[in-house]
Every structure is written in C-alpha cells, then in structure tokens.
Design a protein around this motif. Structure first.
Motif: not given
Lengths: 359, 492
Positions: A211-214, B350, B354-355, B358, B360-363
């Motif tokens: 669920x996270x971009x990381x 995407x 995302x980079x 960051x 907003x850490x959640x997708x």
C-alpha cells in the motif's frame, strides 16, 4: 484474452502464486497424521504451540525484513548474530533500568544500528551484501561473546556464558510470565501473546509492501535497478533502508527472545537463524533473483518450517539431529517443483500439440 | 585476386527482407569499407559471412573454396576473424593468456608452457610494432590496446581476412593513427580487412575500396580514389522519401532550458537554449555525446562544468530534483532502462510520480487509476487491464506508458532519447503526433535520434553532434539526410 480457463490452468496458476499455502497444508496434514499415529488427537493446542514457537515468531519476524532484503536482490547473513547482540543489549538494559519502554527502545535501536552498518557498507561503499553481512555475522557474535565473558554478572544477569533477565526486577513477572509465555484464551482456543506481535509485524509489512510508495520502490529496485534509478528512485537509499528495517525486526525479535526465553547464550543462541529466515522467505514464494514475492508467503514459510520441526520431534524413532535434513529436503523439493513444474507443463503441451497434428 | 566472393546473398527475417541479392567481394591485401546506415544490412551480411546465421540464398567463396552452409567454427578455421565493436577480451587474464585462449601451448602433462606463450606473444607484438607487455592483465590496458590485442589474437590464429566493426569508436586521434599504421603494415603482408565505419574521414584515409548497402540492397561499389564523401553519402542515404508532413510551426514562448559552456561525460562546451513549445533534435553517430548530454540534463550523470538552468533556476543534483522542476526523461533502450519487468502496467506508470509525492506515503489507488485512465485515453494506449504485466504490451504501447509516466509528474521539459527504438511504424507515427501535440500545449521537447526522417517530421531545430561537440545547427526547413550525415560523420 479469454476468461474461461480450465481447472488445471487455474490450479497451476494458484500453485505458482500461492505454493506456500499448499506446502503448509501438506505439512500440517503430515503433522496431524504423526500425532494420530502416536495415539493422540490433533487438537488446537498443537497449532497454538506452532504459532507460539520461537521458530515461528522470532525467526518469522526477522524473515519479514529478510524478505525485503531479498526482494531488492540482496542478502543478509548477519541476523542470527545481530539477534544475539541485540538481545544481549536488551536484557542488560532491562536488568539495569527495570524499564519496559527503555528496554524496547534499546532493542529497536541496537537492531537498527546493526542493520544500518550493513546497509551503509553495501549502499555507500558498494560492497557485495554477501561479504559485508558475512563479516558482520562474525563480528556481532564474537563481540557479544567477549562482552558476556567479562561483564559484571549483576548486569548480564547470569553466569559468564549467558545474558538472563533479572527475576528480581519488578517488571520481570509481567514480561516473562504474563506476556512472554502467556496466552490469550477464548473458550477452548488459546493463542500465545507473542504470536500477536508477529502477526502485527506481518500486517505492518503487508501494508508497507502493498500500500505504500516506498514498498513499490523496493520491488522496482529488485526487478530492474537501472530502470528504477531512471524513474527517479534513489536506489542507494532503498538498498540501505531494507537493511535498517531488517535490523528493526531483529530488535523486535530480541524483545520476544528476552520475554519468551528469558535469556540468550551468545555461543549457541540464534545459530543458523539467518538460514532459517532465508528458507522461510524462499518457501514463501519470494524469488532469490529479486523483484518478486509476497510478504504473506513468509508467514506460511515460517509456519511450515516450525511444523516440520514438530513432526520430527514427535516421531520417537527420529532424533533431533535429523531435523535439518528434512528441512533441507522440503526446501529443495518445493523449489524443484517450482522450477521444473513449468518445464513439465510445456512438454505436456507440446505432446498434445503433436497428437492434435497427427490426427 | 579476390579472396572472398559473396554472390546473390539473400536473407529474410520472418516476412521482412534483410538482404536481397547482395554481391560483395574482397581482394587480397586490401581494406574494404562496408558502408550503410543503421539497418542497411551490414551486420546481417557479416553474420552470414562468419557463420552466425545461415543465408536463405547465395554462395560464399573464400580462398577458392565454397562454403554452402558455413558454421562459426568452419569460417574461423578458414581464416576469417570478426573483431567486434564490444571487445571480446577477458579482463582478468593476462595479455598472453588471452592470445592463447583455447589454443594454449601445453606440455605432456597438460600444464601450460607459460614462458613460451609469453615469448611468442612478444614476438608477435614486435612483428606488428605493437607496444604491449604480454604479462600484464588485460584490465590494465587502454581501450585502444584491447582493440589491438584482439586484432593480434586473430592474426595469431592465422586469420587472412579480418572484419573490423567500428574499430575506432572508443579511440583518440593518436590511437587511430597508430591503429591505421598497423593496418597498413598488415595489408602489405597480404592480410585483408573489411572495415565497417560511419566516419567519412577515416574511410577516406584508410580504405582502398568500398561497398554501399541500403535497406538490404546492394547500391554501389568501387575504388575510394574514384569517389568523394558527398557521393558516398548520397549512395548511403538515397533519395529518401519523407511521408505526409504533420509538422507545422508554432509560436514559441520564453526560454525554458538554457545551457552555458556545459560540459560532462562524453560532451563538452555545449551552449543551447530551448523555448516553451519548441522541439529540439540532437543527432550524431553512436557515441557522439548527445545521449550522455540528455542523461546529464536529468541528473543521471554528473555535470563537470558550465551552467544548466531550467525556467531560470540553476539545477544540479539527483534526478528527483530535476523531476520536481518539471523535467522528465524517456531513456534509450526501453527494455534495459525503462521497463520494470516484474511490475504491472499501472505500477510501471506511477513509479516516477511517487518519488516526488513522498509527503503522502500511501498509495491512493482510486486517484492513481483516474490519472492512468486519463493518460491512457490521451495517448491511445492499447491495454486491456492495467494490472497485466508490462511485458504483455507491444513495444509501442510500452513506450507510451513510459511517456505517460512523465506526463504524470507534470513534466514540461521532456527529454526523449531515441524514443522510437524498437517500435513499429504505426506506433512511430503516433509518437511523432504526440510530440507535436505536447509542443502545441507548450511543453519543451528534446529528442535525441539517429534517424534523420524523424527529425524532419518533428524538429524545429536540429543540432548535430560530433565527438561531444555541437558542430552544426539546422533549421527545420534546412534538415536533409545528406547534409546531416555529412556533419555527423565530420566529412566537411
């Protein structure tokens, strides 16, 4: 693309994605039969024992970090040794301060530091992870050994070969008896408390990876590092961070070790844990080549391994010495099926094509 | 006397003809330049000659012997050696070990006679006037020395005909002179060479005869002394046809990108400025520095000196910093540099955005899907399900996903490095249309391409690179294959 697929195709797809569930079911069934042949009945308590075992909870927790490291295409061989070091620090902090928050903080910080050292050497000095973590594997354990030999028993809590929780501390009773070995009982079901910690970590890691971009950047680095970098991902930081996360999980593992076992022996505790963790990750369907695999698989990998141990222990004719042989065999067979499965399928498909052509 | 004669050679891959009815002869003791643009069929012809791929039709006669179905081993034994552009030497062995690789001198026990190998290697080098110590590791050699080593290795194996594939790409002028000196000496000893190069001055300096191929067909052959660079270039390019022009000139806005005395790895002293709505093309031979310049403009390679500013703001640092300032780069070599193979179409789309978000850490899946759908529609991406693997798409559609990746970060300076590589004709036309559309919307687009018709279709201006420097600027109306080729090969 057509939606109607044959049962065989669905099954083979399920196998390729969720082979870890099949493996665990097979192992569980085998365990149930062993218990039955011993004249006992397979009960929930057997499952609870598997869930609360240190092989599930401590190795499993560390395997979550290991999974991320492996997904980025790296490896961490040091976690067994850093568990010993971190648990040593955790216990010493508890013995001297009698404070639960400080003990938790010390465990997490020491674990993260051990991981960060690995990560920085790999990420910034661009050294191969295998070599770096092989080195720190030797260093972390030997440092702990030399400390336990020379430190005041009042701090280590035990003789010159062990760190042990000081039973005179006011929080000892809570940590060891209530939490570490205690169970939550609901009617006829009971679940060890430390299992909840493991499950909580699993949930956190599933959210992190899905669920996270990381999480996505971790997969991207393992799948194609060059593409990841050219999409703006800081591949160096990602590679360092997975080692730090693994260190944090070692920290969590050290707290569980302190609470469940109550002590740690630098010479013998946590030996080969890195190998068990890698095995759990691989059994859980994570590719050693990086970029592929789900965290949920790691739970099943860890559970399967613990169950195999329990099977061996419950067969009187087998000695514990043979344990690793079975674990090794299961690992090899599962991976063999995964790699040759598609080859066999392809040869069947060709044979069928030939038959059709001959008609 | 001709030592090699290839006649009526044809080869098709699938449905497309790669070579049709080619005649090619090499005389004893000559350097024969094999010329043609990328895709003209030079490599296919050489691969047939060395037994890598079989020809569909035609015959090969070498030293009076006909080879109907040559294998690699057969042609090597016959005395044909291929010195590849990417050098095939083993860095971790010594020079002498490399020369004797697979034909080691051994004693009765199967042990190496090292001293003798070194002695023989030394004699070989002395004969050729090559100054390399046979005992050092190959990794310590310069690129030019590795090139010479490979040639020496072929000669030790008693090669009569050596194929040199762009041997000078990585060499400095002095090194080229040295190499040419050795080639001339060998020529006198009766060795023959097939010399593949794009650089006109070199060809006229070293070659005796030439053969030109174009689109898999034989165009011309003759003595170098009887021709000139212009004539040869015309033969290579042909009267090329530029199809339906979609280009129209636009009102250009303020300066967006500015480089002053900008130097970096592979290029130096570049001065240029690009305005809002402008399409600027870079071109030149492989290794001319344009691709490196693009990578430096995206923070992938470090700049060495000079100034770079985007929207009036000096920029340096990591790619993320460039992305935050509205710069996006579609790298060359899609499979290696863009595709994340284990990820879905949506994830590939995407990742870059995302980079820069960051904080907003959640997708937010709903938002990602909405953005994807709008870009999918805008770029006409043909994809069933965004959860399918990126590999399920055709090359053209993959490339559009990667273009969408940069539109998604709101980039208004787009760097396209060889954007139509490995993309079919239909998708190419669509990409050109998109590029023109982006420019109309006010984006600034830089394209690096080796295909001149591509430049004619979209570019407002074209900058020609030669060995890391801009040697010529053409306006849209001035661009033609012949002139661009002259400047990019430095034939003027």
């Amino acid at each position: 693309m057509k939606k109607n697929k044959s049962f065989g195709e669905t099954l083979s797809k399920a196998w390729s994605q969720y082979s870890f569930i099949f493996v665990m079911v097979i192992v569980m069934v085998a365990y149930a039969f062993t218990i039955k042949s011993n004249g006992n009945i397979f009960k929930w308590s057997h499952i609870a024992a598997i869930l609360g075992s240190q092989n599930t909870c401590i190795v499993g927790t560390m395997a979550l970090g290991m999974a991320l490291v492996i997904i980025t295409g790296q490896i961490d061989l040091s976690i067994g040794s850093s568990l010993v070091l971190t648990t040593g620090v955790t216990i010493m902090v508890f013995n001297t301060t009698d404070s639960i928050p400080l003990m938790i903080l010390a465990g997490l910080a020491t674990g993260a530091l051990c991981g960060a050292i690995n990560g920085l050497l790999v990420g910034l000095a661009k050294m191969p992870p295998f070599v770096v973590t092989l080195g720190t594997m030797l260093i972390y354990r030997s440092l702990t050994l030399s400390v336990v030999r020379s430190i005041d028993p009042a701090i280590s809590g035990s003789s010159s070969s062990q760190f042990a929780m000081n039973s005179k501390n006011s929080n000892y009773e809570f940590l060891r008896m209530k939490f570490g070995t205690g169970k939550l009982t609901l009617g006829s079901f009971s679940i060890p408390y430390i299992t909840f910690v493991f499950v909580l970590m699993v949930v956190i890691f599933i959210i992190l990876t899905e669920k996270t971009k990381y999480g996505k950047s971790v997969y991207a680095v393992g799948s194609n590092e060059k593409s990841a970098r050219l999409a703006g991902i800081s591949t160096t930081w990602v590679k360092i961070s997975v080692f730090i996360l693994t260190g944090l999980m070692v920290g969590v593992g050290s707290i569980l070790q302190a609470c469940k076992i109550g002590n740690v022996t630098p010479a013998s505790s946590g030996v080969s844990y890195e190998m068990y963790a890698i095995a759990a990750v691989v059994l859980g369907g994570v590719s050693m080549a990086g970029g592929k695999g789900k965290i949920i698989g790691v739970i099943f990998g860890a559970l399967s391994y613990t169950t195999i141990n329990f099977i061996i222990v419950s067969i009187p004719a087998l000695s514990v010495d043979i344990q690793d042989t079975f674990q090794g065999l299961v690992l090899i067979v599962v991976i063999l099926v995964q790699t040759i499965g598609p080859v066999i399928k392809e040869s069947f498909r060709r044979a069928r094509k030939k038959r059709l052509a001959a008609k | 006397m001709s030592i090699l004669e290839m006649s009526h050679v044809s080869k098709a891959f699938g449905g497309s003809k790669a070579l049709s009815d080619i005649h090619f002869t090499v005389e004893e003791g000559e350097i024969h330049a094999l010329l043609g643009e990328n895709g003209a069929g030079k490599s296919t012809l050489m691969n047939i000659l060395t037994g890598v791929i079989p020809a569909d039709e035609g015959s090969i006669t070498f030293l009076g012997k006909t080879y109907p179905n040559p294998s690699i081993a057969q042609m090597e034994a016959a005395g044909i050696a291929f010195v590849h552009q990417e050098l095939n030497v083993i860095n971790d062995l010594t020079v002498a070990d490399n020369i004797f690789l697979c034909r080691e001198l051994t004693n009765k026990l199967g042990l190496l006679r090292k001293k003798e190998q070194i002695q023989r290697a030394r004699e070989l080098f002395e004969n050729l006037g090559v100054d390399i110590d046979p005992t050092v590791l190959v990794s310590e050699l310069k690129t030019s020395e590795k090139q010479l080593l490979e040639i020496c290795r072929a000669l030790y194996a008693d090669a009569k005909l050596l194929i040199l594939d762009e041997p000078t790409t990585a060499l400095s002028n002095n090194e080229i002179d040295h190499l040419f000196g050795i080639l001339r000496k060998l020529k006198e000893q009766g060795k023959s060479f097939i010399f593949i190069s794009h650089k006109m001055p070199e060809i006229f300096a070293i070659a005796d005869r030439y053969t030109v191929l174009r689109n898999g067909e034989f165009v011309s052959t003759g003595k170098i002394a009887d021709t000139n660079a212009h004539a040869v270039t015309s033969d290579m390019v042909g009267a090329s046809y530029v199809d339906a022009d979609v280009y129209e000139s636009r009102e250009l806005g303020d300066t967006v990108l500015e480089l002053k005395n900008f130097s970096g790895t592979g290029f130096e002293n570049v001065n240029l400025s690009a305005r809002r709505g402008e399409i600027l093309a870079f071109t030149g031979l492989a290794g001319c520095g344009a691709s490196e310049l693009m990578q430096t403009l995206f923070g992938v390679l470090p700049p060495l000196s000079g100034e770079l500013s985007v929207n009036g703001k000096a920029l340096h640092g990591s790619s993320v910093k460039f992305m935050k300032n509205g710069v996006g780069m579609l790298p060359a070599n899609r499979k290696e540099n863009s595709v994340v193979p284990d990820m879905s179409i949506l994830e590939n789309y995407y990742l870059a955005e995302h980079e820069i978000s960051r904080n907003k850490p959640f997708i937010n899946r709903g938002q990602e899907l909405r953005r994807y759908e709008s870009h999918k529609e805008m770029l006409h991406i043909k994809a069933d399900d965004c959860e399918n693997s990126i590999g399920s798409l055709s090359g053209g559609n993959q490339q559009k996903v990667f273009i969408a990746r940069w539109l998604n970060i709101g980039a208004d300076v787009l760097l396209f490095d060889n954007p139509t590589q490995g993309v079919d004709v239909g998708a190419k036309a669509e990409i050109y249309r998109l590029i023109l559309e982006f420019a109309k919307e006010g984006k600034t687009i830089l394209i690096n391409t080796l295909e001149i018709p591509e430049i004619q279709k979209v570019a407002d201006r074209c900058l020609v690179f030669y060995e890391g420097r801009i040697v010529k600027e053409f306006k849209h109306s001035e661009v033609n294959e012949h002139d661009v080729m002259l400047y990019s090969t430095n034939a003027i």
